[in-house]
Design a protein around this motif. Structure first.
Motif, short mmCIF file in Angstrom:
data_model
loop_
_atom_site.label_atom_id
_atom_site.label_comp_id
_atom_site.label_asym_id
_atom_site.label_seq_id
_atom_site.Cartn_x
_atom_site.Cartn_y
_atom_site.Cartn_z
N ILE A 199 0.84 -1.21 0.00
CA ILE A 199 0.00 0.00 0.00
C ILE A 199 0.87 1.25 0.00
N PHE A 200 1.91 1.25 0.82
CA PHE A 200 2.78 2.42 0.89
C PHE A 200 3.44 2.69 -0.46
N TYR A 201 4.06 1.68 -1.05
CA TYR A 201 4.81 1.89 -2.29
C TYR A 201 3.91 2.24 -3.47
N THR A 202 2.71 1.72 -3.48
CA THR A 202 1.80 2.09 -4.59
C THR A 202 1.30 3.52 -4.44
N THR A 203 1.07 3.96 -3.21
CA THR A 203 0.51 5.31 -3.02
C THR A 203 1.58 6.38 -2.97
N LYS A 204 2.68 6.14 -2.28
CA LYS A 204 3.70 7.18 -2.09
C LYS A 204 4.79 7.17 -3.16
N GLU A 205 5.11 6.01 -3.71
CA GLU A 205 6.16 5.92 -4.72
C GLU A 205 5.59 5.79 -6.14
N GLY A 206 4.29 5.53 -6.24
CA GLY A 206 3.66 5.42 -7.56
C GLY A 206 3.96 4.14 -8.30
N TRP A 207 4.37 3.09 -7.58
CA TRP A 207 4.67 1.82 -8.23
C TRP A 207 3.38 1.06 -8.51
N CYS A 244 8.42 -5.89 -1.93
CA CYS A 244 8.20 -6.22 -0.52
C CYS A 244 8.64 -7.64 -0.19
N VAL A 245 8.27 -8.58 -1.02
CA VAL A 245 8.61 -9.98 -0.75
C VAL A 245 10.10 -10.24 -0.95
N VAL A 246 10.64 -9.81 -2.08
CA VAL A 246 12.05 -10.08 -2.38
C VAL A 246 12.97 -9.36 -1.40
N SER A 247 12.58 -8.18 -0.96
CA SER A 247 13.42 -7.44 -0.01
C SER A 247 13.50 -8.12 1.35
N LEU A 248 12.47 -8.86 1.72
CA LEU A 248 12.44 -9.49 3.03
C LEU A 248 13.07 -10.88 3.05
N ILE A 249 13.27 -11.47 1.89
CA ILE A 249 13.90 -12.79 1.82
C ILE A 249 15.41 -12.57 1.76
N PRO A 250 16.16 -13.30 2.58
CA PRO A 250 17.62 -13.08 2.63
C PRO A 250 18.34 -13.59 1.38
N THR A 251 18.26 -12.82 0.31
CA THR A 251 18.97 -13.12 -0.93
C THR A 251 19.68 -11.86 -1.39
N SER A 252 20.46 -11.98 -2.41
CA SER A 252 21.11 -10.80 -2.96
C SER A 252 20.48 -10.41 -4.30
N MET A 253 19.24 -10.77 -4.47
CA MET A 253 18.55 -10.48 -5.73
C MET A 253 18.26 -8.99 -5.85
N ASP A 254 18.56 -8.43 -7.01
CA ASP A 254 18.33 -7.01 -7.25
C ASP A 254 16.97 -6.84 -7.92
N THR A 255 16.12 -6.00 -7.33
CA THR A 255 14.78 -5.78 -7.87
C THR A 255 14.74 -4.65 -8.89
N ASN A 256 15.82 -3.90 -8.99
CA ASN A 256 15.86 -2.69 -9.84
C ASN A 256 14.80 -1.68 -9.42
N LEU A 257 14.34 -1.78 -8.20
CA LEU A 257 13.39 -0.82 -7.63
C LEU A 257 14.01 -0.23 -6.38
N SER A 258 13.83 1.06 -6.20
CA SER A 258 14.27 1.69 -4.96
C SER A 258 13.41 2.93 -4.75
N PRO A 259 13.14 3.25 -3.50
CA PRO A 259 12.31 4.42 -3.23
C PRO A 259 13.01 5.71 -3.67
N ALA A 260 12.24 6.62 -4.24
CA ALA A 260 12.79 7.88 -4.74
C ALA A 260 12.57 9.03 -3.76
N THR A 261 11.55 8.93 -2.92
CA THR A 261 11.24 10.02 -1.99
C THR A 261 11.94 9.81 -0.66
#
Length: 97
Positions: A16-24, A33-50
């Motif tokens: 909800i936060f990322y869709t409303t505040k970051e426009g994703w 949200c899921v990939v960031s919480l799993i202990p991997t080194s996978m890059d999502t190519n997404l990062s908050p801008a604000t």
């Protein structure tokens, strides 16, 4: 069960936060949200801008990673216990035969 409910609400709040505040898109937000919480080194190519998004992400990852870690441990222990129980049942059936 409450652990997985807590994890669900953490992922939901992040989505909800990322869709409303970051426009994703919803899919991008859930994926992040899921990939960031799993202990991997996978890059999502997404990062908050604000700035708000960056602060939220810091707290989100601190809380969410801990909850995800415990959820994964619980799931793993359950699977191991289930396999051990199945092996015991199989041994009992073989002894009776």
């Amino acid at each position: 069960m409450s652990l997985f409910t807590t994890l669900f609400f953490i992922i939901l709040s992040g989505t909800i936060f990322y869709t409303t505040k970051e426009g994703w898109s919803i899919l991008d937000a859930i994926y992040f949200c899921v990939v960031s919480l799993i202990p991997t080194s996978m890059d999502t190519n997404l990062s908050p801008a604000t700035s708000l998004g960056k602060v939220f992400t810091m707290f989100y990852l601190i809380v969410g990673t801990g909850v995800m870690f415990v959820a994964l441990l619980t799931l793993g222990k359950t699977m191991i216990n289930t396999e051990a129980l199945e092996d015991k049942m199989k041994d009992r059936r073989n002894r009776k035969a």
